[in-house]
Structure formats: C-alpha cells, structure tokens
Design an enzyme around this catalytic site. Structure first.
Site, PDB file in Angstrom:
ATOM      1  N   LEU A  48     -10.186 -13.476  -1.718  1.00 29.06           N
ATOM      2  CA  LEU A  48      -9.823 -13.666  -3.128  1.00 29.06           C
ATOM      3  C   LEU A  48     -10.148 -12.411  -3.942  1.00 29.06           C
ATOM      4  O   LEU A  48     -10.585 -12.480  -5.081  1.00 29.06           O
ATOM      5  CB  LEU A  48     -10.562 -14.889  -3.692  1.00 29.06           C
ATOM      6  CG  LEU A  48     -10.239 -16.209  -2.977  1.00 29.06           C
ATOM      7  CD1 LEU A  48     -11.235 -17.293  -3.371  1.00 29.06           C
ATOM      8  CD2 LEU A  48      -8.813 -16.679  -3.285  1.00 29.06           C
ATOM      9  N   GLY A  49      -9.909 -11.255  -3.313  1.00 30.70           N
ATOM     10  CA  GLY A  49     -10.141  -9.980  -4.004  1.00 30.70           C
ATOM     11  C   GLY A  49      -8.991  -9.662  -4.944  1.00 30.70           C
ATOM     12  O   GLY A  49      -8.307 -10.560  -5.449  1.00 30.70           O
ATOM     13  N   GLY A  99      -5.611 -11.147  -3.121  1.00 32.24           N
ATOM     14  CA  GLY A  99      -5.664 -12.590  -2.856  1.00 32.24           C
ATOM     15  C   GLY A  99      -5.996 -13.399  -4.099  1.00 32.24           C
ATOM     16  O   GLY A  99      -5.420 -14.475  -4.330  1.00 32.24           O
ATOM     17  N   ASP A 113     -13.814 -16.968   0.008  1.00 33.27           N
ATOM     18  CA  ASP A 113     -14.139 -15.545  -0.014  1.00 33.27           C
ATOM     19  C   ASP A 113     -15.625 -15.431   0.311  1.00 33.27           C
ATOM     20  O   ASP A 113     -16.381 -16.382   0.092  1.00 33.27           O
ATOM     21  CB  ASP A 113     -13.855 -14.959  -1.416  1.00 33.27           C
ATOM     22  CG  ASP A 113     -13.845 -13.439  -1.411  1.00 33.27           C
ATOM     23  OD1 ASP A 113     -12.739 -12.856  -1.374  1.00 33.27           O
ATOM     24  OD2 ASP A 113     -14.932 -12.818  -1.429  1.00 33.27           O
ATOM     25  N   SER A 153       3.958  -6.485  -1.498  1.00 31.05           N
ATOM     26  CA  SER A 153       3.930  -5.294  -2.335  1.00 31.05           C
ATOM     27  C   SER A 153       3.835  -5.687  -3.807  1.00 31.05           C
ATOM     28  O   SER A 153       4.295  -6.760  -4.193  1.00 31.05           O
ATOM     29  CB  SER A 153       5.199  -4.462  -2.112  1.00 31.05           C
ATOM     30  OG  SER A 153       5.137  -3.266  -2.859  1.00 31.05           O
ATOM     31  N   GLY A 159       0.849  -4.680  -5.763  1.00 28.04           N
ATOM     32  CA  GLY A 159      -0.488  -4.306  -6.214  1.00 28.04           C
ATOM     33  C   GLY A 159      -1.046  -5.229  -7.285  1.00 28.04           C
ATOM     34  O   GLY A 159      -0.732  -6.422  -7.340  1.00 28.04           O
ATOM     35  N   LYS A 210       7.219  -3.563   5.813  1.00 27.82           N
ATOM     36  CA  LYS A 210       6.233  -3.164   4.781  1.00 27.82           C
ATOM     37  C   LYS A 210       5.690  -1.762   5.097  1.00 27.82           C
ATOM     38  O   LYS A 210       5.461  -0.951   4.192  1.00 27.82           O
ATOM     39  CB  LYS A 210       5.090  -4.190   4.713  1.00 27.82           C
ATOM     40  CG  LYS A 210       3.960  -3.811   3.737  1.00 27.82           C
ATOM     41  CD  LYS A 210       4.441  -3.752   2.314  1.00 27.82           C
ATOM     42  CE  LYS A 210       3.443  -3.477   1.223  1.00 27.82           C
ATOM     43  NZ  LYS A 210       2.185  -2.859   1.436  1.00 27.82           N
ATOM     44  N   HIS A 223       8.317   0.618   4.065  1.00 22.79           N
ATOM     45  CA  HIS A 223       8.261   0.650   2.591  1.00 22.79           C
ATOM     46  C   HIS A 223       7.142   1.595   2.135  1.00 22.79           C
ATOM     47  O   HIS A 223       7.317   2.412   1.234  1.00 22.79           O
ATOM     48  CB  HIS A 223       8.025  -0.778   2.078  1.00 22.79           C
ATOM     49  CG  HIS A 223       7.551  -0.867   0.652  1.00 22.79           C
ATOM     50  ND1 HIS A 223       6.235  -0.644   0.283  1.00 22.79           N
ATOM     51  CD2 HIS A 223       8.207  -1.142  -0.495  1.00 22.79           C
ATOM     52  CE1 HIS A 223       6.114  -0.781  -1.026  1.00 22.79           C
ATOM     53  NE2 HIS A 223       7.302  -1.084  -1.515  1.00 22.79           N
ATOM     54  N   ASN A 224       5.995   1.482   2.781  1.00 24.38           N
ATOM     55  CA  ASN A 224       4.873   2.329   2.369  1.00 24.38           C
ATOM     56  C   ASN A 224       5.107   3.793   2.719  1.00 24.38           C
ATOM     57  O   ASN A 224       4.702   4.683   1.976  1.00 24.38           O
ATOM     58  CB  ASN A 224       3.567   1.827   2.986  1.00 24.38           C
ATOM     59  CG  ASN A 224       2.990   0.692   2.182  1.00 24.38           C
ATOM     60  OD1 ASN A 224       3.739  -0.164   1.721  1.00 24.38           O
ATOM     61  ND2 ASN A 224       1.684   0.662   2.000  1.00 24.38           N
ATOM     62  N   GLU A 272       7.139   5.003   0.046  1.00 26.57           N
ATOM     63  CA  GLU A 272       6.236   5.153  -1.120  1.00 26.57           C
ATOM     64  C   GLU A 272       5.511   6.509  -1.067  1.00 26.57           C
ATOM     65  O   GLU A 272       5.413   7.210  -2.077  1.00 26.57           O
ATOM     66  CB  GLU A 272       5.246   3.985  -1.064  1.00 26.57           C
ATOM     67  CG  GLU A 272       4.237   3.869  -2.158  1.00 26.57           C
ATOM     68  CD  GLU A 272       3.325   2.653  -1.892  1.00 26.57           C
ATOM     69  OE1 GLU A 272       3.790   1.507  -2.010  1.00 26.57           O
ATOM     70  OE2 GLU A 272       2.146   2.853  -1.549  1.00 26.57           O
TER      71      GLU A 272
HETATM   72  O1  LIG Z   1       3.280  -1.901  -1.859  1.00 29.70           O
HETATM   73  C1  LIG Z   1       2.164  -1.902  -2.348  1.00 29.70           C
HETATM   74  O2  LIG Z   1       1.761  -2.719  -3.171  1.00 29.70           O
HETATM   75  C2  LIG Z   1       1.214  -0.822  -1.905  1.00 29.70           C
HETATM   76  O3  LIG Z   1       1.814  -0.027  -0.916  1.00 29.70           O
HETATM   77  C3  LIG Z   1      -0.049  -1.422  -1.349  1.00 29.70           C
HETATM   78  O4  LIG Z   1       0.236  -2.042  -0.127  1.00 29.70           O
HETATM   79  C4  LIG Z   1      -1.213  -0.447  -1.245  1.00 29.70           C
HETATM   80  O5  LIG Z   1      -1.478   0.102  -2.487  1.00 29.70           O
HETATM   81  C5  LIG Z   1      -0.998   0.592  -0.200  1.00 29.70           C
HETATM   82  O6  LIG Z   1      -1.351   0.040   1.041  1.00 29.70           O
HETATM   83  C6  LIG Z   1      -1.794   1.835  -0.388  1.00 29.70           C
HETATM   84  O7  LIG Z   1      -1.554   2.612   0.727  1.00 29.70           O
HETATM   85  P1  LIG Z   1      -2.317   3.944   0.991  1.00 29.70           P
HETATM   86  O8  LIG Z   1      -3.785   3.654   0.786  1.00 29.70           O
HETATM   87  O9  LIG Z   1      -2.026   4.300   2.415  1.00 29.70           O
HETATM   88  O10 LIG Z   1      -1.807   4.927  -0.004  1.00 29.70           O
END
Ligand SMILES: O=C(O)[C@H](O)[C@@H](O)[C@H](O)[C@H](O)COP(=O)(O)O
Length: 301
Positions: A8-9, A12, A30, A112, A114, A164, A167-168, A171
């Site tokens: 639950l951080g 979560g 948690d 995804s 955050g 995912k 996706h990262n 990113e």
């Molecule tokens: O889509 C998202 O919400 C982000 O990608 C999330 O999953 C997280 O912030 C990353 O895992 C950070 O990744 P790094 O620490 O490798 O930059």
C-alpha cells in the site's frame, strides 16, 4: 468486486483508494501498520471470499517473489494472483507455471501513471488467460482513466510486463530527447526563455505530451534545475528492454544510449574518457587535463 491488495505504498495505496472511490471492496496488507487493514497475509486471505483475487503491488524482485511464495501456500485452487509491480516477464512465466500446479491462476499487469494515477487513472497492460483477465475486468475498468481507454490484454502470461518493459524503454528514449534538447537550448546563448519555449510546445506541436507537461512543471519550480544534481538511477526496465532487443536482434540505439547516459550520470569521472585523453596525448601530443589541475583551466587542444 472484492480484492486483496498487497503493498500500500505510493502505487498500491493510491490504486486501493481509486478502487474504493469506485465502489470496490479492498482489503489491504502492508508491512507498515499505519497503512494496512489486516496485519498479515494469512489474515488477508481469511478476509476474502473464495474464489479470491489478490493484487500484488510490492517492489519488483525478491519482495514480489517472497509474497507470491507465501500466497501460494495460503491460496486455494480457483484463486487468482495479479502481479502489478514491474516484474520481468520471464519471472511471470515461471511463477505462473508453479502456481498452476495448485490451481492458482496468474495474471501479470503492467501499471503506468505513477503518483498521478489515483486522479487521472492508470494505463494497464495485462498478460494471462482470457478467463482470468475477464474475471478481474471490473478492477481494470476502475483503474483505467475515466475515458475507458488505457487498457490492453496484450497476450498470454508475461505479455503484460513485456509491453510495460517496452513502454518504459520508450519512456527512457523520450526523456533523454527532452533532456538533450534542454541542455542544447540552455548552452546556446541564443534562447532567452528555455522554460517558456518548452511551455509553448505543449500546444500545437508534434512533441506535445505528458512528459513535456511534467518537464514544464519541473522547470516552473526551478527553471535551471539548480536544486538537482545531474544523476539518474534506473530500476531495471531499461536494461531488460535492451537485453530483449539483443535477444531478438532488434536495433535499439535510442533506448540503449538513453540507458547508458544514466550510467554515465553516476560517474564522478569517466575511466573511458581518461583512456581517450591518454591516447590522444600518446599519438598526437594533445594536452590532457590532470586531476591536480584547476578545473577552470581545461586544455584547448
Ligand atoms: O509508467 C510508469 O508509470 C513509470 O515507468 C513507472 O513504472 C516508474 O516510474 C518507472 O519504473 C521508473 O523507471 P526507472 O526507475 O527505470 O526510470
């Protein structure tokens, strides 16, 4: 629908809150006593009606594996585990195979969005059998943005975390491109208003995006990012993306160099550049900068 949430951080906790806001019954566990509804995984499993659905949102790696191992002893055939952390897709497949022996199903979910997800909704990318994904559909529907988009059932177990991961990787590349553009404009002495330039790009341009919005937000508070050191960590997904690109012989120069740029950011000095300096000096007699030199007086040739 009823759901057990383990972890639950930042992620979560916000997801549990969004699910509750949308009328779901979430029982949370948690290690932090201030965050949880139940004090143990045993109690969590006891509080859920069978067949149970338990969503894991704990740090990837050891913590996730340990929680799954413990849950595999507590859950019954017909129950479902949804792994929502940033697990490696290869680990998902191994875990699903082990759990299958006791009739527990497994779905991997890349999440995804955050810390903004509670308000804006999350992008959810899942892998698993259709019947397992369908069973948890009301949960996915509540987590995605209110527009109803932001969800994909990408394939079998592992596919959610595979996409995912990609996706990262994207990113990483996008962030690196914004970062290099920032440095170039700031270094040029041509652009008077770098934050204002980024701000103007938020509308009408090809590069308008949420990452750009977040960059403008960061520059509003600290236009030259003076409070920060140029130091960037990584949590592993960029490395996995590069590894997967190698495994499939797919050229991925942008993502790879974005990852390596982060490694470079953590060095006090560059051993590789010492070699370059030493070799230029050896073959061409070019000047070198020594550790004992005044850093303000760098060699010009
Ligand atoms: O889509 C998202 O919400 C982000 O990608 C999330 O999953 C997280 O912030 C990353 O895992 C950070 O990744 P790094 O620490 O490798 O930059």
């Amino acid at each position: 629908m009823q759901l057990g949430m383990v972890g639950l951080g930042k992620m979560g906790g916000n997801m549990a809150a969004r699910l509750r806001d949308k009328g779901h019954d979430v029982v949370g566990f948690d290690f932090n006593p201030e965050l949880r509804d139940v004090a143990s995984l045993e109690e969590l499993v006891g509080r859920l009606d069978a067949p149970r659905v338990v969503w894991l949102m704990v740090p990837a790696g050891e913590a996730t594996s340990a929680a799954i191992e413990k849950l595999s002893d507590l859950l019954d055939a017909g129950d479902l585990i949804i792994e929502g952390g940033n697990s490696h897709y290869v680990d998902d497949r191994k875990r699903a195979d082990i759990l299958k022996q006791s009739g527990v199903s497994y779905v991997d979910a890349g999440v995804s969005g955050g810390v903004w997800g509670r308000e804006n909704g999350y992008g959810i990318m899942v892998g698993g059998a259709a019947e397992d994904v369908d069973r948890a559909r009301p949960i996915f529907d509540a987590l995605v943005p209110d527009t109803g988009g932001g969800f994909v059932h990408a394939g079998g177990v592992g596919a959610g975390h595979f996409v995912k991961m990609v996706h990262n990787g994207i990113e990483y590349g996008m962030m690196q491109a914004f970062a290099e553009g920032y440095e170039l404009m700031a270094a040029s002495d041509i652009v008077d208003d770098v934050p204002g330039t980024f701000d103007s790009w938020r509308e009408g341009t090809v590069v308008r995006s949420w990452l750009l919005d977040l960059l403008v937000r960061a520059l509003k508070g600290d236009p030259e990012l003076e409070e920060l050191r140029g130091y960037a960590q990584d949590s592993g997904e960029g490395r996995w993306t590069v590894q997967a690109a190698v495994d499939h012989a797919v050229p991925a120069p942008v993502i790879s160099s974005a990852l390596f740029a982060r490694f470079a950011s953590r060095q006090e000095d560059s051993p590789a550049m010492k070699v370059i300096a030493a070799l230029r000096n050896q073959f061409g007699g070019h000047a070198v900068a020594k550790t004992t030199d005044d850093p303000a007086r760098t060699p010009r040739s």
